[in-house]
Each structure stands twice: as structure tokens, then as C-alpha cells.
Design a protein around this motif. Structure first.
Motif, PDB file in Angstrom:
ATOM      1  N   ALA A 133     -18.814  62.609  89.470  1.00 56.06           N
ATOM      2  CA  ALA A 133     -18.325  62.744  88.093  1.00 56.06           C
ATOM      3  C   ALA A 133     -16.871  63.218  88.095  1.00 56.06           C
ATOM      4  O   ALA A 133     -16.022  62.656  87.392  1.00 56.06           O
ATOM      5  N   GLU A 134     -16.585  64.231  88.903  1.00 56.83           N
ATOM      6  CA  GLU A 134     -15.220  64.778  88.914  1.00 56.83           C
ATOM      7  C   GLU A 134     -14.206  63.742  89.367  1.00 56.83           C
ATOM      8  O   GLU A 134     -13.134  63.600  88.781  1.00 56.83           O
ATOM      9  N   GLN A 135     -14.554  62.982  90.418  1.00 51.83           N
ATOM     10  CA  GLN A 135     -13.602  61.987  90.927  1.00 51.83           C
ATOM     11  C   GLN A 135     -13.351  60.878  89.913  1.00 51.83           C
ATOM     12  O   GLN A 135     -12.319  60.227  89.934  1.00 51.83           O
ATOM     13  N   LEU A 136     -14.310  60.667  89.019  1.00 53.17           N
ATOM     14  CA  LEU A 136     -14.138  59.608  88.025  1.00 53.17           C
ATOM     15  C   LEU A 136     -13.670  60.172  86.683  1.00 53.17           C
ATOM     16  O   LEU A 136     -13.692  59.479  85.661  1.00 53.17           O
ATOM     17  N   GLY A 137     -13.286  61.441  86.699  1.00 54.03           N
ATOM     18  CA  GLY A 137     -12.726  62.054  85.494  1.00 54.03           C
ATOM     19  C   GLY A 137     -13.752  62.311  84.404  1.00 54.03           C
ATOM     20  O   GLY A 137     -13.406  62.422  83.231  1.00 54.03           O
ATOM     21  N   LEU A 138     -15.039  62.398  84.779  1.00 53.35           N
ATOM     22  CA  LEU A 138     -16.078  62.678  83.779  1.00 53.35           C
ATOM     23  C   LEU A 138     -16.455  64.147  83.856  1.00 53.35           C
ATOM     24  O   LEU A 138     -16.490  64.719  84.952  1.00 53.35           O
ATOM     25  N   SER A 139     -16.778  64.739  82.705  1.00 48.38           N
ATOM     26  CA  SER A 139     -17.303  66.105  82.816  1.00 48.38           C
ATOM     27  C   SER A 139     -18.793  65.995  83.117  1.00 48.38           C
ATOM     28  O   SER A 139     -19.470  65.092  82.600  1.00 48.38           O
ATOM     29  N   PRO A 140     -19.324  66.900  83.995  1.00 46.79           N
ATOM     30  CA  PRO A 140     -20.733  66.780  84.364  1.00 46.79           C
ATOM     31  C   PRO A 140     -21.622  66.840  83.123  1.00 46.79           C
ATOM     32  O   PRO A 140     -21.388  67.642  82.223  1.00 46.79           O
ATOM     33  N   ALA A 141     -22.614  65.963  83.069  1.00 48.99           N
ATOM     34  CA  ALA A 141     -23.529  65.941  81.922  1.00 48.99           C
ATOM     35  C   ALA A 141     -24.521  67.088  82.053  1.00 48.99           C
ATOM     36  O   ALA A 141     -24.592  67.754  83.091  1.00 48.99           O
ATOM     37  N   HIS A 142     -25.307  67.308  81.006  1.00 46.57           N
ATOM     38  CA  HIS A 142     -26.288  68.389  80.976  1.00 46.57           C
ATOM     39  C   HIS A 142     -27.178  68.348  82.229  1.00 46.57           C
ATOM     40  O   HIS A 142     -27.629  67.288  82.642  1.00 46.57           O
ATOM     41  N   GLY A 143     -27.410  69.517  82.826  1.00 43.61           N
ATOM     42  CA  GLY A 143     -28.301  69.594  83.989  1.00 43.61           C
ATOM     43  C   GLY A 143     -27.679  69.064  85.265  1.00 43.61           C
ATOM     44  O   GLY A 143     -28.388  68.702  86.198  1.00 43.61           O
ATOM     45  N   GLY A 144     -26.337  69.019  85.316  1.00 42.37           N
ATOM     46  CA  GLY A 144     -25.675  68.571  86.548  1.00 42.37           C
ATOM     47  C   GLY A 144     -25.857  67.086  86.816  1.00 42.37           C
ATOM     48  O   GLY A 144     -25.804  66.645  87.959  1.00 42.37           O
ATOM     49  N   ARG A 145     -26.085  66.316  85.755  1.00 47.09           N
ATOM     50  CA  ARG A 145     -26.256  64.876  85.944  1.00 47.09           C
ATOM     51  C   ARG A 145     -24.945  64.134  85.659  1.00 47.09           C
ATOM     52  O   ARG A 145     -23.937  64.755  85.343  1.00 47.09           O
ATOM     53  N   VAL A 146     -24.986  62.807  85.770  1.00 47.75           N
ATOM     54  CA  VAL A 146     -23.788  62.001  85.534  1.00 47.75           C
ATOM     55  C   VAL A 146     -24.068  61.050  84.376  1.00 47.75           C
ATOM     56  O   VAL A 146     -25.092  60.350  84.382  1.00 47.75           O
TER      57      VAL A 146
END
Ligand SMILES: Cc1cc2nc3c(=O)[nH]c(=O)nc-3n(C[C@H](O)[C@H](O)[C@H](O)COP(=O)(O)OP(=O)(O)OC[C@H]3O[C@@H](n4cnc5c(N)ncnc54)[C@H](O)[C@@H]3O)c2cc1C
Length: 447
Positions: A284-297
Motif C-alpha cells: 500500500a505504501e509503495q503505491l501511495g495508498l493509505s492502509p485500509a481498515h485492519g491493515g488491509r489494502v
């Protein structure tokens, strides 16, 4: 027409699809790629695929380890384009398209991340030692040893006249009222009352207390209110103490403090939460996304991530809203299996050049219902608008679980073990197996 069999081994002149994680999602995905002209590489830190829903039966000695797990190498023995690598993936580099193990780097053209979840102690990781969770076979075996040892310790304390210790040994606290907590607490009570009581001559182990606590207002919050109430009713009729709206604030080897109440217990088991594998956060971090709920993507409707058409996240790690319900697709085996099949077929189509029209059919989750066992021969079930509880629900539960076990050997082992346990009130795996270091240390401590 004679179909050409894909060549075996990792060949340099064809694309490499790496599937990280050989659980429900990963195995289904790799199987869906069986005819693809690709190197299908399944990477897992364990050499087996595990049927997690039955871990609680290993932890309570009903089933043996091998009844719920199968070596990945066996599963893929006849899939000629597959390679299994036993490795702990430490890092994924999305732009370089590589996986990093402790001892090297492996390149991929397509990545499917199916690494599942880990125990979550909500910032209290120091509780893990006193309250083990149950996400894999090693943990379930450890929980089994703890449970059985507590009974042994109780008998010894009783024989030695240490009466104040006996109650703490015979008090089991299960934290978390989801399916795992409900199933485990019923199974511990059953173990004490129906199965092992006869073997303890000095002590009445059937007076064992099992306390199931949850911070929410009902058990099985992912199921209907009818099933929650039925599960609580059945557990309580069995003697399990259910404490709702109860927050655990401390866990030590002596017990727990929950909503201000101190409970002395030698055995606390954590079933209160899970969070995504750290690999999900990396991606997620490498793709510029903030981690979703529960550490998911957060994934796209076709399970790809951000603008990377060759990176997919599936199973428990994928966060995707179900347009039918407006809720996230639940982290359950069905979701992982369906996503695995979908992702594998999509990659196979892409590799064969059949998806060049650019039209993508989004992933559709088919909800086939939820169920949980509650003590001996009883379960609760929600499916297709029906809510069942009791023996019939348990029968459906048993048939469904047998059908979804990975191979015929596991199915036969489960049928045999359940029949044996049901008729003779006997488990097939009531052995305490401690790591050698612990066993030696305890021997020298007592010398
Ligand atoms: C105790 C328990 C009870 C459950 N009961 C039910 C139930 O009754 N019904 C239901 O539908 N669902 C149940 N579930 C949930 C269900 O098991 C999951 O939804 C399902 O396993 C998710 O599949 P997955 O493929 O996403 O991940 P998993 O099946 O968890 O597989 C992940 C794989 O990735 C591997 N892995 C992880 N990290 C790495 C790494 N860094 N390097 C290499 N390999 C790695 C792991 O070893 C594992 O094999 C239960 C889960 C648990 C733990």
C-alpha cells in the motif's frame, strides 16, 4: 484435440506469476493458473496449506495437525507449471518487481498477494506471551499444550495441597466472541466435562470454568442477532460464562483484568482480533495508498491495486466493498477462495491475450452463509435468509467443512476423528508437546 501440457520448472522464456501465501486464496489462484503458459510460483513460509476454521479442534485435541493441513508440494505435485518455494517473504519491491527473502531476491512479472492476517493485540504486544492467539498450527499446538498442562497442573496442585492454585488452573479465559472464541470456549468446556474428566482421579475437572469475553454487545457480531442469541444460550446451557461489553485492560501469566474485574487464570487465549500481514502495508505504501481498515489494502473491482495491472491482492488482505450490501467483503474462507479463482482466471486470460478488449468483469462475491459450532454436536447457521441452530445446523456445518477440506485424506481423517470423538468422547490428539528447550528448562528448574 490434444492439449499441450505446460512445461515444468521455472523457464526463462515465459512470464512468472508469483503467489505469496498458500492459504485458501493463494492455492485457489495458483490452481486456476494450471493451464497458463507461465511459471506459477507459490511462496509460503510454511510448507503446508492450512484449513484455519478447524484450528480450534487441533487446539482442543479433537483433530490431528495433518487432518487440517496438507503439504503445498503435494497439492501442486501434478500441476506442471508450478513451483513451490518455502520462504518467508520479508519485502516486496513493486517498482523493481522483486520479492526479497532472507537469502536472496526473486523476480516476478505478476504478483498475487494472499498472505492473510496476523494476531492483533491492539498495541499490547506484550500480552502475546500470556495469551497466545491461534493463526497457525504452531500456535494451535501451543494452545493445546497450555490447555492440557493447566489440567495437569490443577491435579498436581490438588495432590500437593496447594488448593489456592487449583481454581486458577481450572479457569480458562477466551478473549473475543467471534467464531473462533465461541467455538473454542465450547470445545474447552466439552474437553473438560465429556472427554478428560474420567482420567483425573484426584480432582473434579468437570468444575472447570470457561469465561468468554467480548467488548461488544453480542457474540458472533458478523452473524444475525438470532444466531448470536442462540450461540450465547447454548454456550450458557453448557456452563460457559459469557461476559459481553467487557474490555480487557491487562493480561499477565496470573490472569486478566477486564472491566475492572481481576480473574485469576493460568490459561488465557486470544481470539480478539487480526490485522493484515505487514506485506500489505508495504505494498500500500509503495503505491501511495493509505492502509485500509485492519491493515488491509484497498483493491480495484478487478482485485488489482492502484494503477498496477500486474499486482493483485486477494483474500483476507483485500478490502473491497460489496456493491450488493454496501459493506466490505468479509474476511472468510469463501471470500478468499472466490477471489483466488477470479484472480487466477484473470491472469490466465491476460497471458493468453484473451483480455485485450479491455473490458473487465468486476469480482462478484457470492455470500454462501456463515456458521459456527457451539459445543458438542451443535452449531448456529445463517444462510440464504435462514437461521438454524442445534444439531441440524451442526450436521450442515460438518458436511460443508468436510467438503471444503483440501483432499480426500483430510476428509477421511476428519470424519473418522469426529465419529470417534462423538461416540467415545475421546480426542485423537491429547498430547502435550513442548519445544525441547522449554521441556529441558522446566526439568532443570524442578531438579
Ligand atoms: C482460528 C480461525 C478460525 C476461522 N474460522 C473460519 C470459519 O469458520 N469460516 C470462515 O469462512 N473463515 C474462517 N476463518 C477465516 C479464514 O480462515 C480466512 O478468511 C482465510 O484463511 C483467508 O485466506 P487467505 O488466503 O487470505 O489467507 P490465509 O489462509 O491466512 O493464508 C495466508 C498464507 O500466507 C502465508 N504467509 C503469510 N505471510 C507470509 C510471508 N511473509 N511469507 C511467506 N508466506 C506468508 C501463511 O503462511 C499462509 O499460508 C478463520 C480463521 C482463523 C484464524
Amino acid at each position: 484435440m490434444i492439449r499441450k501440457r505446460p512445461q515444468s520448472g521455472i523457464l526463462p522464456d515465459r512470464p512468472t506469476v508469483v503467489v505469496v501465501g498458500g492459504g485458501f486464496g493463494g492455492v485457489e489462484c495458483a490452481r486456476a493458473l494450471r493451464k497458463a503458459d507461465a511459471n506459477v510460483v507459490i511462496v509460503d513460509r510454511n510448507n503446508h496449506s492450512l484449513f484455519q476454521p478447524l484450528l480450534y479442534q487441533v487446539a482442543t485435541g479433537v483433530l490431528t495437525d495433518s487432518a487440517i493441513a496438507s503439504p503445498l508440494r503435494r497439492i501442486f505435485e501434478r500441476q506442471y507449471n508450478s513451483t513451490v518455494l518455502l520462504a518467508d517473504v520479508q519485502h516486496i519491491d513493486i517498482s523493481a518487481q522483486t520479492l526479497h527473502f532472507e537469502d536472496g531476491t526473486f523476480a516476478w512479472d505478476h504478483l498475487v498477494l494472499a498472505a492473510g492476517m496476523e494476531n492483533n493485540y491492539f498495541g499490547n504486544d506484550d500480552w502475546a506471551e500470556s495469551a497466545p492467539g491461534m493463526k497457525n498450527l504452531a500456535e494451535a499446538t501451543r494452545v493445546r499444550a497450555r490447555i492440557l498442562e493447566a489440567f495437569e497442573q490443577a491435579e498436581r496442585a490438588f495432590a500437593l495441597g496447594h488448593h489456592d492454585e487449583v481454581d486458577a488452573c481450572l479457569t480458562f479465559v477466551v478473549v473475543g466472541g467471534g467464531a473462533t472464541g465461541v467455538e473454542l470456549s465450547g470445545a474447552i468446556k466439552q474437553l473438560a466435562v465429556d472427554r478428560i474428566a474420567g482420567g483425573f482421579k484426584a480432582l473434579d475437572v468437570s468444575r472447570t470454568r470457561v469465561i468468554l469475553m467480548d467488548g461488544g454487545s453480542r457474540l458472533l457480531s458478523g452473524m444475525s442477532t438470532q444466531s448470536s442469541s442462540a450461540a450465547q444460550r447454548i454456550l450458557e446451557s453448557y456452563g460457559v460464562e459469557v461476559r459481553l461489553n467487557t474490555s480487557v485492560t491487562s493480561v499477565t501469566p496470573e490472569g486478566v483484568v477486564a472491566s475492572g474485574d481481576t480473574i485469576k487464570s493460568k490459561t488465557v487465549i486470544w481470539a480478539a482480533g487480526v490485522t493484515g500481514s505487514p506485506l500489505a502495508t508495504q505494498v500500500a505504501e509503495q503505491l501511495g495508498l493509505s492502509p485500509a481498515h485492519g491493515g488491509r489494502v484497498s483493491v480495484n473491482p478487478d482485485l488489482t491495486v492502484a494503477d498496477k495491472g500486474n499486482v493483485r491482492v486477494i483474500g483476507d488482505l483485500a478490502q473491497l466493498e460489496d456493491p450488493k450490501t454496501g459493506a466490505d467483503i468479509p474476511g472468510v474462507a469463501q471470500g478468499a477462495l472466490q477471489m483466488g479463482g477470479y484472480a487466477g482466471r484473470a491472469i490466465a486470460r491476460e497471458l493468453s491475450g484473451r483480455s485485450s478488449s479491455g473490458k473487465i468483469t468486476p469480482f462478484k462475491y457470492r455470500d454462501k452463509g456463515m456458521m459456527a459450532t457451539v459445543g458438542k454436536g451443535r452449531a448456529v447457521l445463517d444462510a440464504f435468509g435462514l437461521h438454524l441452530s442445534g444439531f441440524v445446523a451442526w450436521l450442515v456445518w460438518a458436511l460443508v467443512h468436510i467438503a471444503f477440506l483440501i483432499n480426500i485424506r483430510s476428509r477421511l481423517a476428519a470424519i473418522w476423528s469426529w465419529s470417534w470423538a462423538y461416540v467415545f468422547n475421546d480426542g485423537l490428539n491429547e498430547l502435550i508437546i513442548k519445544p525441547e528447550k522449554t521441556a529441558k528448562k522446566e526439568d532443570s528448574d524442578s531438579a
